[in-house]
Design an enzyme around this catalytic site. Structure first.
Site, PDB file in Angstrom:
ATOM      1  CB  SER A  47      64.258   8.150  68.483  1.00 29.49           C
ATOM      2  OG  SER A  47      65.327   7.256  68.266  1.00 29.49           O
ATOM      3  CG  HIS A  48      68.872   9.373  68.602  1.00 30.40           C
ATOM      4  ND1 HIS A  48      68.114   8.234  68.790  1.00 30.40           N
ATOM      5  CD2 HIS A  48      69.305   9.739  69.817  1.00 30.40           C
ATOM      6  CE1 HIS A  48      68.113   7.925  70.067  1.00 30.40           C
ATOM      7  NE2 HIS A  48      68.827   8.814  70.720  1.00 30.40           N
ATOM      8  CG  ASP A 188      62.404   4.250  69.387  1.00 28.05           C
ATOM      9  OD1 ASP A 188      62.461   5.185  68.569  1.00 28.05           O
ATOM     10  OD2 ASP A 188      63.134   3.243  69.315  1.00 28.05           O
TER      11      ASP A 188
HETATM   12  P1  NDP Z   1      66.781  -0.757  67.842  1.00 30.43           P
HETATM   13  O1  NDP Z   1      66.251  -1.744  68.804  1.00 30.43           O
HETATM   14  O2  NDP Z   1      65.860  -0.157  66.853  1.00 30.43           O
HETATM   15  O3  NDP Z   1      67.973  -1.410  67.027  1.00 30.43           O
HETATM   16  C1  NDP Z   1      69.101  -1.898  67.704  1.00 30.43           C
HETATM   17  C2  NDP Z   1      70.065  -2.532  66.722  1.00 30.43           C
HETATM   18  O4  NDP Z   1      69.509  -3.763  66.259  1.00 30.43           O
HETATM   19  C3  NDP Z   1      70.315  -1.686  65.480  1.00 30.43           C
HETATM   20  O5  NDP Z   1      71.662  -1.800  65.123  1.00 30.43           O
HETATM   21  C4  NDP Z   1      69.389  -2.327  64.442  1.00 30.43           C
HETATM   22  O6  NDP Z   1      69.869  -2.154  63.108  1.00 30.43           O
HETATM   23  C5  NDP Z   1      69.427  -3.756  64.832  1.00 30.43           C
HETATM   24  N1  NDP Z   1      68.223  -4.498  64.464  1.00 30.43           N
HETATM   25  C6  NDP Z   1      66.933  -4.124  64.624  1.00 30.43           C
HETATM   26  N2  NDP Z   1      66.109  -5.089  64.169  1.00 30.43           N
HETATM   27  C7  NDP Z   1      66.902  -6.085  63.703  1.00 30.43           C
HETATM   28  C8  NDP Z   1      66.653  -7.351  63.099  1.00 30.43           C
HETATM   29  N3  NDP Z   1      65.409  -7.787  62.887  1.00 30.43           N
HETATM   30  N4  NDP Z   1      67.717  -8.108  62.742  1.00 30.43           N
HETATM   31  C9  NDP Z   1      68.989  -7.690  62.952  1.00 30.43           C
HETATM   32  N5  NDP Z   1      69.283  -6.492  63.523  1.00 30.43           N
HETATM   33  C10 NDP Z   1      68.259  -5.700  63.891  1.00 30.43           C
HETATM   34  O7  NDP Z   1      67.545   0.447  68.592  1.00 30.43           O
HETATM   35  P2  NDP Z   1      67.250   1.074  70.026  1.00 30.43           P
HETATM   36  O8  NDP Z   1      65.847   1.497  70.038  1.00 30.43           O
HETATM   37  O9  NDP Z   1      67.744   0.172  71.090  1.00 30.43           O
HETATM   38  O10 NDP Z   1      68.223   2.352  70.008  1.00 30.43           O
HETATM   39  C11 NDP Z   1      67.959   3.416  69.112  1.00 30.43           C
HETATM   40  C12 NDP Z   1      69.027   4.468  69.181  1.00 30.43           C
HETATM   41  O11 NDP Z   1      68.967   5.196  70.380  1.00 30.43           O
HETATM   42  C13 NDP Z   1      70.476   3.999  69.065  1.00 30.43           C
HETATM   43  O12 NDP Z   1      71.027   4.671  67.947  1.00 30.43           O
HETATM   44  C14 NDP Z   1      71.136   4.486  70.345  1.00 30.43           C
HETATM   45  O13 NDP Z   1      72.495   4.931  70.204  1.00 30.43           O
HETATM   46  C15 NDP Z   1      70.266   5.646  70.703  1.00 30.43           C
HETATM   47  N6  NDP Z   1      70.351   6.003  72.125  1.00 30.43           N
HETATM   48  C16 NDP Z   1      71.081   7.100  72.508  1.00 30.43           C
HETATM   49  C17 NDP Z   1      71.164   7.444  73.855  1.00 30.43           C
HETATM   50  C18 NDP Z   1      71.975   8.614  74.319  1.00 30.43           C
HETATM   51  O14 NDP Z   1      71.952   8.920  75.500  1.00 30.43           O
HETATM   52  N7  NDP Z   1      72.713   9.275  73.486  1.00 30.43           N
HETATM   53  C19 NDP Z   1      70.439   6.688  74.868  1.00 30.43           C
HETATM   54  C20 NDP Z   1      69.771   5.517  74.357  1.00 30.43           C
HETATM   55  C21 NDP Z   1      69.703   5.219  73.026  1.00 30.43           C
HETATM   56  P3  NDP Z   1      69.104  -1.129  62.091  1.00 30.43           P
HETATM   57  O15 NDP Z   1      69.439   0.243  62.599  1.00 30.43           O
HETATM   58  O16 NDP Z   1      69.680  -1.432  60.747  1.00 30.43           O
HETATM   59  O17 NDP Z   1      67.640  -1.424  62.202  1.00 30.43           O
END
Ligand code: NDP
Length: 333
Positions: A47-48, A188
């Site tokens: 998504s990024h 997403d």
């Molecule tokens: P996720 O819910 O996919 O993941 C959130 C965090 O939880 C990650 O660090 C992920 O690590 C970890 N994680 C996921 N599953 C597990 C698990 N089973 N056990 C342990 N840790 C876990 O991310 P989001 O969908 O909330 O966010 C996605 C991205 O969107 C982020 O990078 C965020 O910065 C970006 N974003 C940017 C915005 C902007 O305005 N610039 C606005 C909103 C979001 P891993 O990556 O290793 O899976």
């Protein structure tokens, strides 16, 4: 399953660079953004990754964002360094700012970097991981336009307001989480709508305020919900206060009022914080923290956040990128 095309990370970087240069970015900005986008694809942060290129280009074409920005640093106090983004996208300001913040964090134990007058469209882990690579705890917060209803409401006030924290583990990849404070990131939801997938209940409401599992209904007039009900709502409020109120940049609702809705990011700030465990805890900090990580990782069923991305990072094979997206980007060259 949507059609995909196989591209190497280097090909992804080159296509992003070309598209940005063809639409008004100078070399420095194009390189910084292409690296942000291609490392997101490398790590499996779809998504990024390339998904953001059409939005970056819309914001360049509408004249909203300065593709030739020259971000500069202002030393407010020795431990507060403000980056002025010059109306550009955030990656170049981050690249120039992080080494300065790291130096101040190591010297004073804690240092902050408000990044202002920029347009943020990326994940936050690149900057917090960079701080961790300097042996520092890195924290990052940013806001976006309203798409998330505070707990109890059905109208949006918060952005998806992400938080990232990275913890240094010298000799190992850092512990790093990076998450939207909405139940799911908006990117997403957009990808789920594009690929005709449903989303779990509790993610958002439709335009009537009723729960929905259809991502298109969230995009068309609906709202996302905060993660974890009132707890996530309070954390999202904190992000608004830290990334807007504390640094004198726009709250999400103000970003909506000033944005031209060209499909690119709205103007907004980012707050980076660097803390030195060496200064705050003393020389034993690493062994002490590793004993904690050992206990944590030793529990059955636990995986550390960041581990999925770091595993993807080690994969040197091609990435599968949405084919229609790549066709669209090629029309923008
Ligand atoms: P996720 O819910 O996919 O993941 C959130 C965090 O939880 C990650 O660090 C992920 O690590 C970890 N994680 C996921 N599953 C597990 C698990 N089973 N056990 C342990 N840790 C876990 O991310 P989001 O969908 O909330 O966010 C996605 C991205 O969107 C982020 O990078 C965020 O910065 C970006 N974003 C940017 C915005 C902007 O305005 N610039 C606005 C909103 C979001 P891993 O990556 O290793 O899976």
């Amino acid at each position: 399953m949507a059609d995909t095309i196989e591209l190497s990370v280097a090909d992804i970087h080159e296509l992003a660079l070309k598209a940005l240069l063809a639409n008004g970015c100078d070399e420095s900005n194009a390189e910084a953004i292409a690296t942000t986008v291609s490392t997101a694809e490398r790590d499996g942060s779809e998504s990024h990754g390339m998904f953001r290129i059409p939005g970056y280009i819309s914001a360049l074409r509408s004249g909203k964002v300065n593709g030739q920005s020259n971000p500069t640093a202002e030393t407010v106090t020795p431990a507060v360094i403000r980056m002025h983004g010059d109306g550009g996208f955030t990656p170049l300001a981050i690249n120039r700012g992080v080494p300065l913040l790291a130096e101040a964090g190591k010297t004073y134990g804690i240092a902050a970097m408000p990044i202002v007058n920029t347009y943020h469209f990326a994940a936050l882990w690149p900057e917090t991981e960079q701080l961790a690579e300097h042996g520092l705890v890195g924290m990052a917060f940013t806001v976006a336009k309203p798409k998330v209803a505070p707990a109890g409401a059905s109208k949006a006030l918060f952005g998806t307001n992400p938080i990232s924290v990275a913890w240094p583990r010298p000799g190992k990849t850092p512990w790093v989480f990076d998450m939207a404070t909405s139940a799911r990131a908006l990117g997403d939801i957009m990808i789920a709508a594009r690929d005709n997938h449903t989303i779990p209940e509790g993610t958002g409401l439709d335009s009537e305020g009723s729960p929905t599992t259809d991502p298109a209904q969230i995009i068309d007039g609906g709202v996302l919900l905060p993660f974890g009900g009132h707890k996530g709502s309070a954390i999202s409020t904190m992000v608004e206060l830290l990334a807007a109120g504390l640094i004198g940049e726009q709250f999400s609702f103000e970003a909506a009022e000033t944005d031209n809705n060209d499909g690119g990011p709205a103007r907004g700030g980012e707050l980076l914080i660097a803390m030195s465990p060496e200064v705050l805890a003393g020389a034993d900090w690493q062994a002490h923290c590793e004993s904690f990580f050992e206990k944590l990782s030793g529990l059955e069923g636990v995986r550390l956040p960041g581990a999925r991305r770091h595993l993807n990072r080690g994969n040197t094979h091609v990435r599968n990128v949405n084919a229609a997206l790549i066709d669209e980007i090629k029309t923008l060259l």
